[in-house]
Write a protein that holds these residues in place. Structure first.
Motif, PDB file in Angstrom:
ATOM      1  N   LYS A 138       0.846  -1.184   0.000  1.00 45.74           N
ATOM      2  CA  LYS A 138       0.000   0.000   0.000  1.00 45.74           C
ATOM      3  C   LYS A 138       0.886   1.239   0.000  1.00 45.74           C
ATOM      4  CE  LYS A 138      -3.977   2.051   2.286  1.00 45.74           C
ATOM      5  NZ  LYS A 138      -4.916   1.949   3.405  1.00 45.74           N
ATOM      6  N   VAL A 139       0.818   2.005  -1.063  1.00 44.87           N
ATOM      7  CA  VAL A 139       1.656   3.196  -1.194  1.00 44.87           C
ATOM      8  C   VAL A 139       0.983   4.398  -0.588  1.00 44.87           C
ATOM      9  CG1 VAL A 139       2.816   4.704  -2.838  1.00 44.87           C
ATOM     10  CG2 VAL A 139       2.725   2.254  -3.258  1.00 44.87           C
ATOM     11  N   ASP A 140      -0.272   4.628  -0.882  1.00 48.02           N
ATOM     12  CA  ASP A 140      -1.036   5.699  -0.268  1.00 48.02           C
ATOM     13  C   ASP A 140      -2.475   5.232  -0.169  1.00 48.02           C
ATOM     14  OD1 ASP A 140      -2.095   6.013  -2.843  1.00 48.02           O
ATOM     15  OD2 ASP A 140      -0.506   7.428  -3.372  1.00 48.02           O
ATOM     16  N   ASP A 141      -3.364   6.161   0.106  1.00 48.13           N
ATOM     17  CA  ASP A 141      -4.760   5.790   0.313  1.00 48.13           C
ATOM     18  C   ASP A 141      -5.472   5.389  -0.966  1.00 48.13           C
ATOM     19  OD1 ASP A 141      -4.458   6.280   2.965  1.00 48.13           O
ATOM     20  OD2 ASP A 141      -5.173   8.362   2.853  1.00 48.13           O
ATOM     21  N   SER A 142      -4.886   5.687  -2.116  1.00 46.49           N
ATOM     22  CA  SER A 142      -5.630   5.496  -3.357  1.00 46.49           C
ATOM     23  C   SER A 142      -5.018   4.471  -4.304  1.00 46.49           C
ATOM     24  CB  SER A 142      -5.751   6.836  -4.096  1.00 46.49           C
ATOM     25  OG  SER A 142      -4.454   7.352  -4.393  1.00 46.49           O
ATOM     26  N   SER A 143      -3.782   4.027  -4.044  1.00 41.14           N
ATOM     27  CA  SER A 143      -3.145   3.137  -5.003  1.00 41.14           C
ATOM     28  C   SER A 143      -2.300   2.089  -4.302  1.00 41.14           C
ATOM     29  CB  SER A 143      -2.257   3.939  -5.976  1.00 41.14           C
ATOM     30  OG  SER A 143      -1.222   4.585  -5.261  1.00 41.14           O
ATOM     31  N   THR A 144      -2.088   0.992  -4.985  1.00 43.09           N
ATOM     32  CA  THR A 144      -1.228  -0.082  -4.488  1.00 43.09           C
ATOM     33  C   THR A 144      -0.262  -0.473  -5.588  1.00 43.09           C
ATOM     34  OG1 THR A 144      -2.821  -1.753  -5.204  1.00 43.09           O
ATOM     35  CG2 THR A 144      -2.960  -0.993  -2.895  1.00 43.09           C
ATOM     36  N   VAL A 145       0.859  -1.045  -5.181  1.00 46.18           N
ATOM     37  CA  VAL A 145       1.894  -1.458  -6.124  1.00 46.18           C
ATOM     38  C   VAL A 145       2.166  -2.938  -5.921  1.00 46.18           C
ATOM     39  CG1 VAL A 145       4.310  -1.177  -6.792  1.00 46.18           C
ATOM     40  CG2 VAL A 145       2.956   0.819  -6.196  1.00 46.18           C
ATOM     41  N   ASN A 146       2.247  -3.666  -7.007  1.00 47.30           N
ATOM     42  CA  ASN A 146       2.597  -5.074  -6.931  1.00 47.30           C
ATOM     43  C   ASN A 146       4.008  -5.213  -6.399  1.00 47.30           C
ATOM     44  OD1 ASN A 146       3.128  -7.759  -7.301  1.00 47.30           O
ATOM     45  ND2 ASN A 146       2.372  -7.833  -9.406  1.00 47.30           N
ATOM     46  N   ILE A 147       4.173  -5.962  -5.315  1.00 47.79           N
ATOM     47  CA  ILE A 147       5.485  -6.056  -4.681  1.00 47.79           C
ATOM     48  C   ILE A 147       6.511  -6.717  -5.591  1.00 47.79           C
ATOM     49  CG2 ILE A 147       5.068  -8.280  -3.562  1.00 47.79           C
ATOM     50  CD1 ILE A 147       6.569  -7.175  -1.130  1.00 47.79           C
ATOM     51  N   ASN A 148       6.053  -7.544  -6.513  1.00 46.82           N
ATOM     52  CA  ASN A 148       6.981  -8.213  -7.420  1.00 46.82           C
ATOM     53  C   ASN A 148       7.571  -7.261  -8.453  1.00 46.82           C
ATOM     54  OD1 ASN A 148       6.822 -10.886  -6.369  1.00 46.82           O
ATOM     55  ND2 ASN A 148       4.784 -11.065  -7.254  1.00 46.82           N
ATOM     56  N   SER A 149       7.008  -6.062  -8.577  1.00 44.95           N
ATOM     57  CA  SER A 149       7.557  -5.090  -9.508  1.00 44.95           C
ATOM     58  C   SER A 149       8.701  -4.296  -8.901  1.00 44.95           C
ATOM     59  CB  SER A 149       6.458  -4.130  -9.973  1.00 44.95           C
ATOM     60  OG  SER A 149       6.002  -3.340  -8.887  1.00 44.95           O
ATOM     61  N   LEU A 150       8.933  -4.448  -7.582  1.00 44.46           N
ATOM     62  CA  LEU A 150      10.026  -3.741  -6.924  1.00 44.46           C
ATOM     63  C   LEU A 150      11.359  -4.375  -7.279  1.00 44.46           C
ATOM     64  CD1 LEU A 150       8.492  -3.248  -3.376  1.00 44.46           C
ATOM     65  CD2 LEU A 150       8.481  -1.643  -5.274  1.00 44.46           C
ATOM     66  N   CYS A 151      12.416  -3.585  -7.218  1.00 45.16           N
ATOM     67  CA  CYS A 151      13.754  -4.114  -7.491  1.00 45.16           C
ATOM     68  C   CYS A 151      14.207  -4.979  -6.316  1.00 45.16           C
ATOM     69  CB  CYS A 151      14.748  -2.988  -7.750  1.00 45.16           C
ATOM     70  SG  CYS A 151      15.045  -1.926  -6.323  1.00 45.16           S
ATOM     71  N   ASP A 152      15.244  -5.767  -6.534  1.00 46.90           N
ATOM     72  CA  ASP A 152      15.711  -6.715  -5.527  1.00 46.90           C
ATOM     73  C   ASP A 152      16.162  -6.019  -4.249  1.00 46.90           C
ATOM     74  OD1 ASP A 152      15.147  -8.681  -7.312  1.00 46.90           O
ATOM     75  OD2 ASP A 152      17.225  -9.093  -7.874  1.00 46.90           O
ATOM     76  N   ASP A 153      16.818  -4.886  -4.374  1.00 46.30           N
ATOM     77  CA  ASP A 153      17.334  -4.203  -3.192  1.00 46.30           C
ATOM     78  C   ASP A 153      16.214  -3.662  -2.318  1.00 46.30           C
ATOM     79  OD1 ASP A 153      20.299  -4.271  -3.681  1.00 46.30           O
ATOM     80  OD2 ASP A 153      19.634  -3.343  -5.540  1.00 46.30           O
ATOM     81  N   THR A 154      15.116  -3.241  -2.943  1.00 48.85           N
ATOM     82  CA  THR A 154      13.971  -2.788  -2.154  1.00 48.85           C
ATOM     83  C   THR A 154      13.325  -3.957  -1.425  1.00 48.85           C
ATOM     84  OG1 THR A 154      13.566  -1.052  -3.804  1.00 48.85           O
ATOM     85  CG2 THR A 154      11.788  -1.529  -2.252  1.00 48.85           C
ATOM     86  N   LEU A 155      13.228  -5.097  -2.091  1.00 49.67           N
ATOM     87  CA  LEU A 155      12.690  -6.290  -1.442  1.00 49.67           C
ATOM     88  C   LEU A 155      13.567  -6.729  -0.274  1.00 49.67           C
ATOM     89  CD1 LEU A 155      11.375  -8.646  -4.281  1.00 49.67           C
ATOM     90  CD2 LEU A 155      10.077  -7.618  -2.416  1.00 49.67           C
ATOM     91  N   ILE A 156      14.882  -6.634  -0.436  1.00 49.29           N
ATOM     92  CA  ILE A 156      15.799  -6.997   0.647  1.00 49.29           C
ATOM     93  C   ILE A 156      15.553  -6.107   1.858  1.00 49.29           C
ATOM     94  CG2 ILE A 156      18.221  -6.952   1.352  1.00 49.29           C
ATOM     95  CD1 ILE A 156      18.963  -7.917  -1.417  1.00 49.29           C
ATOM     96  N   LEU A 157      15.366  -4.816   1.619  1.00 46.15           N
ATOM     97  CA  LEU A 157      15.114  -3.880   2.709  1.00 46.15           C
ATOM     98  C   LEU A 157      13.814  -4.214   3.433  1.00 46.15           C
ATOM     99  CD1 LEU A 157      15.978  -1.312   4.192  1.00 46.15           C
ATOM    100  CD2 LEU A 157      14.712   0.005   2.490  1.00 46.15           C
ATOM    101  N   ILE A 158      12.787  -4.590   2.679  1.00 44.71           N
ATOM    102  CA  ILE A 158      11.498  -4.930   3.285  1.00 44.71           C
ATOM    103  C   ILE A 158      11.601  -6.222   4.083  1.00 44.71           C
ATOM    104  CG2 ILE A 158       9.110  -5.577   2.794  1.00 44.71           C
ATOM    105  CD1 ILE A 158       9.244  -3.724   0.354  1.00 44.71           C
ATOM    106  N   LEU A 159      12.168  -7.262   3.476  1.00 44.94           N
ATOM    107  CA  LEU A 159      12.241  -8.569   4.134  1.00 44.94           C
ATOM    108  C   LEU A 159      13.158  -8.548   5.348  1.00 44.94           C
ATOM    109  CD1 LEU A 159      12.382 -10.976   1.047  1.00 44.94           C
ATOM    110  CD2 LEU A 159      10.419 -10.360   2.444  1.00 44.94           C
ATOM    111  N   SER A 160      14.170  -7.691   5.351  1.00 42.28           N
ATOM    112  CA  SER A 160      15.092  -7.643   6.485  1.00 42.28           C
ATOM    113  C   SER A 160      14.420  -7.130   7.753  1.00 42.28           C
ATOM    114  CB  SER A 160      16.297  -6.764   6.146  1.00 42.28           C
ATOM    115  OG  SER A 160      15.898  -5.430   5.905  1.00 42.28           O
ATOM    116  N   HIS A 161      13.256  -6.451   7.619  1.00 46.81           N
ATOM    117  CA  HIS A 161      12.530  -5.960   8.782  1.00 46.81           C
ATOM    118  C   HIS A 161      11.492  -6.965   9.291  1.00 46.81           C
ATOM    119  CE1 HIS A 161      14.247  -2.133   7.415  1.00 46.81           C
ATOM    120  NE2 HIS A 161      14.021  -1.691   8.623  1.00 46.81           N
ATOM    121  N   LEU A 162      11.338  -8.088   8.596  1.00 47.97           N
ATOM    122  CA  LEU A 162      10.389  -9.107   9.038  1.00 47.97           C
ATOM    123  C   LEU A 162      10.997  -9.942  10.159  1.00 47.97           C
ATOM    124  CD1 LEU A 162       8.987 -10.474   5.642  1.00 47.97           C
ATOM    125  CD2 LEU A 162       7.870  -8.892   7.213  1.00 47.97           C
ATOM    126  N   PRO A 163      10.151 -10.504  11.049  1.00 48.50           N
ATOM    127  CA  PRO A 163      10.666 -11.457  12.046  1.00 48.50           C
ATOM    128  C   PRO A 163      11.316 -12.665  11.363  1.00 48.50           C
ATOM    129  CG  PRO A 163       8.429 -10.750  12.582  1.00 48.50           C
ATOM    130  CD  PRO A 163       8.717 -10.227  11.206  1.00 48.50           C
TER     131      PRO A 163
END
Length: 390
Positions: A138-163
């Motif tokens: 969820k990017v803002d109140d009106s739009s969403t972005v498919n997580i698979n469209s993100l680059c690898d480094d952005t995914l790494i940043l997101i997953l590194s914050h998961l338990p």
């Protein structure tokens, strides 16, 4: 010259994602020149640290060259081991265009353009779409972005914050997520298991082995004290095999044995801090083996050990500064004397409820350990009251 309605030359511009951080602006321009003449290339960088964000915008001389770049195969877009993703450039929804305000520099125009997967917000929320098997952000109140469209480094940043357990589950989504999740472990320097398991669950040898196979070689600190009851001495062998760079280790409550502790000392020679509280199967022999190899040890906690008498201290190194020996009921005066002679730089020692020691060991401590700053001593009297001695 862009035709009317084509703001910022969008018809001749492409967005490029998943770019290696090593790629310079000139190198990227040379790479895309094989699709046609490149008018301008801009690699987006962090405004403060001036690091590449892994995205860029490339402006071609003609629309035909843009179509060639969009139709390129994965092999054609491979640079420095990464397969770049090329998409048509879009005008950011956050940019407001005012009629009459058209005298903007090329840099201002390019910086105002972003692809949807390059937008940065402080609030990112994972949403599991069970209907089509895709995850969105969820990017803002009106739009969403498919997580698979993100680059690898952005995914790494997101997953590194998961338990930790959620990160293991992320590896099961698809091959790309597995590769990205495995790369996350290279940034793991510390690992603990506090507030991770429910009441009747806990950490087991198999799960610990699976985790340490992924990140053990990078770990500096490991804490098992929050969930030790289901672990066996095999867990200590797993740590010894997979964590050569470990410096701080808490094994309080784990069923450590003399043999497994010896193996740990042989493999993890960089240890500076270790806690072995309530390790009921460890004696003087196992600890002496351990101390013989870990000469850099500075902190030793064996609180609650009812087996040690003090023979272990003839193997301890000169760097030992803190020793916790509370509730070691069989500790003798000769053991404390060995500690005094071997560790001249001792700064803290705790001997509460060590009922077998006498004033002789206290005298040795005060005379031999000139650097001693903290000395905690207490005993239990028959009425249950604790009397401290300093």
């Amino acid at each position: 010259m862009a035709y009317e309605g084509d703001r910022f030359n969008l018809s001749r511009k492409v967005f490029v994602g998943n770019i290696s951080y090593r790629v310079s602006q000139k190198r990227l321009e040379t790479f895309f020149s094989k699709f046609g003449e490149v008018e301008y290339c801009y690699v987006v960088k962090d405004h403060i640290k001036k690091w590449s964000k892994g995205i860029a915008f490339v402006t071609f001389a003609s629309k035909e060259d843009v179509q060639k770049a969009l139709a390129a195969t994965e092999d054609d877009l491979n640079l420095y081991g990464r397969t770049m993703r090329v998409k048509p450039a879009e005008e950011s929804k956050r940019v407001f265009y005012v009629e009459g305000w058209q005298q903007k520099t090329d840099l201002d125009k390019i910086e105002s353009l972003e692809s949807k997967d390059s937008e940065n917000t402080d609030e990112l929320k994972m949403v599991d779409n069970t209907t089509n098997g895709l995850s969105t952000i969820k990017v803002d109140d009106s739009s969403t972005v498919n997580i698979n469209s993100l680059c690898d480094d952005t995914l790494i940043l997101i997953l590194s914050h998961l338990p930790v357990l959620d990160r293991l589950n992320a590896e099961k989504v698809c091959q790309r997520w597995r590769d990205v999740a495995l790369r996350c472990w290279t940034y793991q320097k510390s690992l603990h298991f506090r507030n991770m398991f429910k009441r009747f669950e806990g950490l087991r040898d198999k799960l610990l082995s699976s985790l340490l196979h992924r990140c053990g070689v990078y770990l500096k600190q490991l804490d098992l004290s929050a969930s030790p009851r289901l672990l066996t001495d095999i867990a200590v062998d797993v740590i010894a095999e997979n964590c050569p760079a470990l410096q701080k280790l808490d094994l309080s409550g784990v069923a450590v044995t003399d043999i497994s502790l010896r193996n740990l000392g042989v493999k993890c020679t960089n240890l500076k801090w270790i806690a072995l509280q309530k390790s009921f199967y460890v004696g003087d022999k196992g600890l002496s083996w351990f101390l013989q190899n870990c000469v850099n040890l500075e902190y030793l906690d064996v609180q609650g050990n009812a087996k040690i008498q003090g023979d272990l201290f003839h193997k301890c190194g000169p760097n030992l500064k803190t020793v916790i020996l509370n509730e070691c009921n069989k500790l003798k005066d000769f053991g404390v004397s060995k500690l005094c002679y071997r560790c001249k730089n001792l700064e803290e020692i705790q001997l509460s409820d060590c009922l077998s020691i006498t004033d002789k060991c206290i005298r040795n401590l005060t005379q031999e350990c000139k650097e001693l700053r903290i000395f905690h001593l207490a005993r239990i009297v028959p009425h249950g009251r604790i009397e401290p001695f300093w």
